[in-house]
Motif scaffolding. Structure first.
Motif, short mmCIF file in Angstrom:
data_model
loop_
_atom_site.label_atom_id
_atom_site.label_comp_id
_atom_site.label_asym_id
_atom_site.label_seq_id
_atom_site.Cartn_x
_atom_site.Cartn_y
_atom_site.Cartn_z
N ILE A 1 23.52 37.27 34.85
CA ILE A 1 22.31 36.49 34.57
C ILE A 1 21.14 37.41 34.24
CG2 ILE A 1 20.49 35.15 35.70
CD1 ILE A 1 22.59 33.53 37.09
N ARG A 2 21.02 38.51 35.00
CA ARG A 2 19.88 39.41 34.86
C ARG A 2 20.08 40.49 33.81
NH1 ARG A 2 17.27 35.65 37.26
NH2 ARG A 2 17.83 35.30 39.41
N GLY A 3 21.30 40.57 33.25
CA GLY A 3 21.57 41.63 32.28
C GLY A 3 21.64 43.00 32.92
N ILE A 4 22.10 43.05 34.19
CA ILE A 4 22.22 44.31 34.90
C ILE A 4 23.67 44.78 34.86
CG2 ILE A 4 21.98 45.45 37.15
CD1 ILE A 4 19.82 43.35 37.83
N ASP A 5 23.88 45.99 34.37
CA ASP A 5 25.22 46.56 34.30
C ASP A 5 25.53 47.18 35.65
OD1 ASP A 5 27.62 47.48 33.44
OD2 ASP A 5 26.81 49.22 32.36
N ALA A 6 26.45 46.58 36.40
CA ALA A 6 26.73 47.03 37.76
C ALA A 6 28.21 47.32 37.96
CB ALA A 6 26.28 45.96 38.76
N ASN A 7 28.49 48.31 38.77
CA ASN A 7 29.86 48.67 39.13
C ASN A 7 30.14 48.18 40.53
OD1 ASN A 7 32.27 49.86 39.86
ND2 ASN A 7 31.76 51.89 39.09
N PHE A 8 30.84 47.05 40.63
CA PHE A 8 31.21 46.49 41.92
C PHE A 8 32.68 46.71 42.25
CE2 PHE A 8 27.68 43.07 41.46
CZ PHE A 8 26.74 43.97 41.93
N GLY A 9 33.30 47.63 41.49
CA GLY A 9 34.72 47.86 41.68
C GLY A 9 35.52 46.75 41.01
N PRO A 10 36.84 46.92 40.89
CA PRO A 10 37.67 45.94 40.20
C PRO A 10 37.95 44.67 41.01
CG PRO A 10 39.03 47.73 41.05
CD PRO A 10 37.60 48.11 41.32
N HIS A 11 37.58 44.67 42.28
CA HIS A 11 37.89 43.53 43.15
C HIS A 11 37.06 43.65 44.43
CE1 HIS A 11 40.11 46.66 45.22
NE2 HIS A 11 40.82 46.87 44.11
N HIS A 12 37.08 42.58 45.22
CA HIS A 12 36.42 42.66 46.52
C HIS A 12 37.27 43.53 47.45
CE1 HIS A 12 39.40 39.48 47.09
NE2 HIS A 12 39.30 39.67 48.39
N ALA A 13 36.62 44.19 48.40
CA ALA A 13 37.37 45.07 49.30
C ALA A 13 36.53 45.40 50.53
CB ALA A 13 37.75 46.37 48.58
N ASP A 14 37.20 45.69 51.65
CA ASP A 14 36.55 46.09 52.89
C ASP A 14 36.02 47.52 52.73
OD1 ASP A 14 36.62 47.53 55.60
OD2 ASP A 14 36.76 45.43 56.20
N THR A 15 34.72 47.70 52.94
CA THR A 15 34.08 49.00 52.72
C THR A 15 34.62 50.09 53.64
OG1 THR A 15 32.06 47.91 51.96
CG2 THR A 15 31.85 50.19 52.65
N PHE A 16 34.92 49.75 54.88
CA PHE A 16 35.40 50.75 55.82
C PHE A 16 36.82 51.22 55.50
CE2 PHE A 16 32.30 48.60 58.87
CZ PHE A 16 31.32 49.55 58.67
N ILE B 1 24.46 25.82 39.01
CA ILE B 1 23.20 26.57 38.98
C ILE B 1 23.30 27.69 37.94
CG2 ILE B 1 21.87 28.31 40.25
CD1 ILE B 1 20.87 25.84 41.23
N PHE B 2 24.42 28.39 37.94
CA PHE B 2 24.64 29.49 36.99
C PHE B 2 24.57 28.97 35.55
CE2 PHE B 2 27.72 31.81 34.33
CZ PHE B 2 27.19 33.09 34.40
N LEU B 3 25.30 27.90 35.27
CA LEU B 3 25.31 27.34 33.91
C LEU B 3 23.92 26.86 33.49
CD1 LEU B 3 28.55 25.18 33.50
CD2 LEU B 3 27.94 27.27 32.30
N LYS B 4 23.27 26.15 34.39
CA LYS B 4 21.95 25.60 34.08
C LYS B 4 20.94 26.72 33.82
CE LYS B 4 18.43 22.67 34.01
NZ LYS B 4 18.11 21.86 32.83
N TYR B 5 20.99 27.76 34.64
CA TYR B 5 20.02 28.84 34.51
C TYR B 5 20.20 29.59 33.19
CZ TYR B 5 17.19 32.94 35.38
OH TYR B 5 16.24 33.93 35.27
N ILE B 6 21.43 30.01 32.89
CA ILE B 6 21.62 30.79 31.66
C ILE B 6 21.34 29.93 30.43
CG2 ILE B 6 23.25 32.40 32.72
CD1 ILE B 6 25.51 30.94 31.23
N SER B 7 21.63 28.62 30.51
CA SER B 7 21.34 27.73 29.38
C SER B 7 19.84 27.55 29.18
CB SER B 7 21.99 26.36 29.61
OG SER B 7 23.38 26.43 29.46
N THR B 8 19.10 27.43 30.29
CA THR B 8 17.66 27.26 30.19
C THR B 8 17.02 28.47 29.53
OG1 THR B 8 17.60 25.87 32.18
CG2 THR B 8 15.54 26.90 31.52
#
Length: 509
Positions: free
Chosen positions: A246-261, A39-46
């Motif tokens: 895909i949306r061109g949004i510059d987001a800071n999600f941290g360097p990795h996944h992590a438990d918020t608590f 889906i990702f590949l198809k969307y950005i290619s379209t």
């Protein structure tokens, strides 16, 4: 193609057809990743190829200029990653390698996606003939009209979860925030330029997609919004990174996944807007190791339910004039167990709860649980007052299982559901809202205290007044009791008929 609305993507059948082709050929945990990656590949290619063709038609020679795409927030796709290259290799033994190479080429073009995209297509466990058939299905999938405001990957993933769960006879364990709910939260909060938006359990990033869309719709600069998120699930964290790219949004999600608590990646953040759909009624969230945490200003949340841990985490991260919009299961409105009632009381007495909206059922893909929207503000315009809205009757069914809230001006000239909810909040904040039986009520904190600090909207908005049909009460009661008598008589006839039938085959009652 299905009608496109807030409750669907517009190409569900093709997604499901692709899943069915994969069915039985790869482990269940893998087929969702395969589909989301494609889906990702198809969307950005379209999106890329549409712009590419426009630039070629212009004849100015900018079709290979990366900046010509980036300036319009279109993902630049290198030649080896374009869908035309992938579809040409669909029925060759190298198709898996071609797709993996496409993913690597995209990561090289966009460093924020490094080690994020799936690269499992060359695996010997994935039948290349089957993969080629799936590629064919995606080649025929039209994404040109897909609204850029959709949380495309998250909702694709959720759709797959729902369908697989139904097919396997098990309950889907994950779900994503429906577009109707995201749009309602954003429309009420109204994020503005130069603000910080935060989601501590961001899933695939749907809240951010809609926030940027809202800013654009109100003549704001989409690049003047700072996005911060955190997600504990590794696959979902990667999906959020893909969704933002895909949306061109510059987001800071941290360097990795992590438990918020346990590992707050944005410890010092004070956000202007927090929008979230935390896991409902999460148990075993680690309370015994976080007893003295600075975040529990209004009381230590119970070990068996994280609802008020999420609320207090968000309040802790609010800027002085910050606002929160979050989704919670209805139990949090009235629960008195394990100290939850005291925490809710303390938050209400601190004058933080600005509004509560009871939402209709069937907005989610994979669960039917009724939910409530909480709006919490650090500096309320209407001090000492809370708005209650009962929106349970809103929306329309778009298929047998899914409800959608309307938006915009309707055919009869009325406001759509989302617009009406946003206007109701705006009128409340401006001090001009009048109570409407069965729909909305402005309530002072002292009156909430009289209700034991329970926040269920129905307690405050009352029952909608019924129009007088003009039939005198005595006549109506005479008619209704007569009708009821006839129904009783009919039921006795049916009861006797059933007794006879059972007796005929040797069963007496």
């Amino acid at each position: 193609m299905a009608e496109v609305n807030n409750a669907n993507l517009g190409f569900e059948k093709q997604i499901w057809d692709a899943a069915c082709v994969l069915w039985g050929h790869i482990p269940a945990a893998e087929y969702r990743k395969v589909i989301v990656g494609l889906i990702f590949l198809k969307y950005i290619s379209t999106a890329f190829e549409k712009k590419y063709n426009e630039l070629v038609a212009d004849g100015d020679g900018f079709e290979d200029d990366v900046d010509a795409y980036i300036s319009e927030n279109i993902f630049y796709v290198p030649k080896e990653a374009r869908w035309s290259t992938i579809s040409e290799a669909a029925h060759t033994p190298e198709i898996g390698t071609v797709i993996d190479s496409a993913m690597r080429a995209i990561e090289n073009e966009n460093k924020t996606l490094k080690n994020v995209l799936p690269k499992n297509y060359a695996s010997p466990d994935l039948d290349k003939r089957v993969l080629g058939e799936v590629v064919d299905l995606f080649t025929n999938m039209n994404m040109e009209d897909t609204d850029g405001s959709k949380d495309l990957l998250g909702r694709t993933y959720e759709y797959c979860i729902q369908q697989f769960a139904a097919y396997e006879g098990v309950k889907g364990g994950e779900f994503y925030t429906p577009s109707s709910i995201v749009k309602t939260i954003v429309a009420i909060l109204k994020p503005f330029e130069d603000c910080r938006v935060y989601d501590p359990c961001c899933g695939s990033g749907g809240m951010f997609v809609q926030s940027v869309k809202f800013l654009q719709a109100h003549s704001g600069n989409r690049n003047r919004i700072s996005v911060y998120g955190q997600e504990s699930n590794a696959d979902t964290w990667k999906m959020a990174k893909m969704n933002m790219a895909i949306r061109g949004i510059d987001a800071n999600f941290g360097p990795h996944h992590a438990d918020t608590f346990f590992n707050d990646l944005h410890k010092n953040l004070k956000a202007d807007f927090i929008m979230a759909n935390p896991p409902f009624n999460l148990s075993n969230w680690g309370q015994n190791q976080l007893q003295d945490d600075i975040r529990w200003k209004y009381g230590v949340p119970p070990a068996g339910n994280a609802n008020f841990a999420w609320i207090q985490h968000m309040i802790h991260h609010l800027a002085p004039n910050g606002k929160i919009g979050l989704v919670l299961a209805n139990g949090a409105l009235s629960s008195q167990t394990s100290g939850e009632g005291d925490i809710r009381k303390n938050i209400i007495e601190a004058d933080l709860v600005e509004g509560i909206v009871a939402m209709p059922t069937q907005l989610f893909y994979s669960v039917t649980i009724p939910v409530t929207l909480w709006f919490i503000s650090k500096n309320k315009k209407q001090k000492g007052k809370t708005l209650f809205i009962d929106a349970r009757k809103m929306g329309k069914m778009v298929d047998r299982k899914h409800r959608d809230l309307t938006e915009g001006i309707q055919e009869d000239g009325s406001l759509g559901d989302i617009d009406l909810l946003a206007k109701t909040f705006e009128d409340f904040q401006n001090g001009i809202l009048e109570d409407k039986k069965g729909f909305c009520a402005v309530v002072e904190t002292a009156d909430i205290a009289k209700q034991d600090y329970i926040l269920t909207p129905g307690r405050y908005v009352g029952i909608e007044e019924q129009e007088d049909d003009g039939e005198p009460f005595e006549e109506k009661m005479t008619r209704l009791t007569s009708e009821l008598s006839d129904l009783f008589a009919k039921s006795h006839e049916l009861e006797e008929e059933i007794r006879k039938k059972l007796g005929a085959i040797g069963y007496e009652i």
